[in-house]
Write an enzyme that holds these catalytic residues in place. Structure first.
Site, short mmCIF file in Angstrom:
data_model
loop_
_atom_site.label_atom_id
_atom_site.label_comp_id
_atom_site.label_asym_id
_atom_site.label_seq_id
_atom_site.Cartn_x
_atom_site.Cartn_y
_atom_site.Cartn_z
N VAL A 63 0.87 -1.14 0.03
CA VAL A 63 -0.07 0.03 0.03
C VAL A 63 0.93 1.23 0.11
O VAL A 63 1.58 1.47 0.88
CB VAL A 63 -1.21 0.06 1.04
CG1 VAL A 63 -1.73 1.36 1.01
CG2 VAL A 63 -1.76 -1.11 1.09
N LYS A 64 0.71 2.18 -1.13
CA LYS A 64 1.53 3.32 -1.15
C LYS A 64 0.76 4.46 -0.17
O LYS A 64 -0.31 4.57 -0.53
CB LYS A 64 1.38 3.66 -2.58
CG LYS A 64 2.53 2.69 -3.65
CD LYS A 64 2.34 3.29 -4.68
CE LYS A 64 3.24 4.31 -5.01
NZ LYS A 64 3.46 4.75 -6.62
#
Ligand code: G3P
Length: 226
Positions: A85-86
């Protein structure tokens, strides 16, 4: 150095996967907007194509830590545990990275323009830190130099976090960081297409084929001959 495609066009992803030893795909909201399809549909299609184990990076959209955590849980539920997850490297983002680390969700600290952001992402437990080479250059700084500084900070502090360099404008920048030993580079298709872009190389291969055809006949390859 891991090599990823920074794009969400499934046609381009399939084409480049076929040619190059690619480790995964990174996306961001702007890349998804460019694909102009429903985010779930396009990300699901990418995940199905690259397989369950390959790296897929998908960005949280919320601007507060609790919202980022909710986004992250939804992303991992939808696209699997191999999904990073950025999380933007802003104060709420560092908080979210720590909360997500506790939950066993892996994060990529993104929108990195300064070594301080990368240091804080590493301290907060991010798996990757993504400096934006070209965008740093455009601000009048040296994106490659900043990225090397980040790599040095990670090494000297024994952080497990790896650099995932992004926003390249040419293949030389990718090579420069490969030589420096960064963990990964995510590269847009247009730049990847320039990895081997030299008329001398094409000409050398053409001469080999021509010489062989002179010997064996037009269109004849080893498969027909041996
Ligand atoms: O992954 C971040 C990257 O997509 C930013 O690249 O080319 O928009 O600066 P660019």
């Amino acid at each position: 150095m891991r090599l990823l495609i920074d794009d969400a066009d499934i046609g381009e992803i399939k084409r480049l996967y076929d040619l190059y030893p690619v480790d995964g795909v990174t996306t961001n909201p702007s890349i998804l907007a460019k694909a102009n399809r429903k985010p779930f549909d396009v990300l699901k299609e990418i995940r199905e194509f690259i397989g369950r184990e390959a790296d897929l990076h998908v960005q949280a959209i919320a601007k507060d830590a609790e919202g980022m955590v909710r986004d992250a849980q939804a992303i991992v539920n939808a696209f699997g545990e191999a999904t990073f997850v950025k999380v933007p490297c802003i104060p709420e983002g560092f908080k979210a990275m720590r909360l997500l680390k506790e939950k066993g969700i892996r994060t990529t600290g993104t929108a990195i323009y300064t070594p301080m952001q990368a240091y804080l992402a590493a301290k907060s437990g991010a798996s990757y830190a993504a400096p934006y080479i070209n965008r740093i250059d455009d601000m009048g700084y040296d994106g490659i130099h900043v990225t090397k500084e980040i790599q040095d900070i990670f090494e000297v502090n024994h952080f497990e976090t790896m650099v995932l360099a992004a926003s390249f404008k040419n293949s030389q920048q990718v090579l420069e960081l490969c030589k420096y030993g960064v963990g990964g580079a995510t590269v847009a298709p247009a730049v990847m297409d320039k990895f081997v872009n030299n008329v001398a190389i094409t000409a050398a291969v053409d001469v080999f084929v021509k010489d062989f055809e002179h010997l064996a006949g037009e269109g004849v390859t080893m498969a027909e001959l041996l």
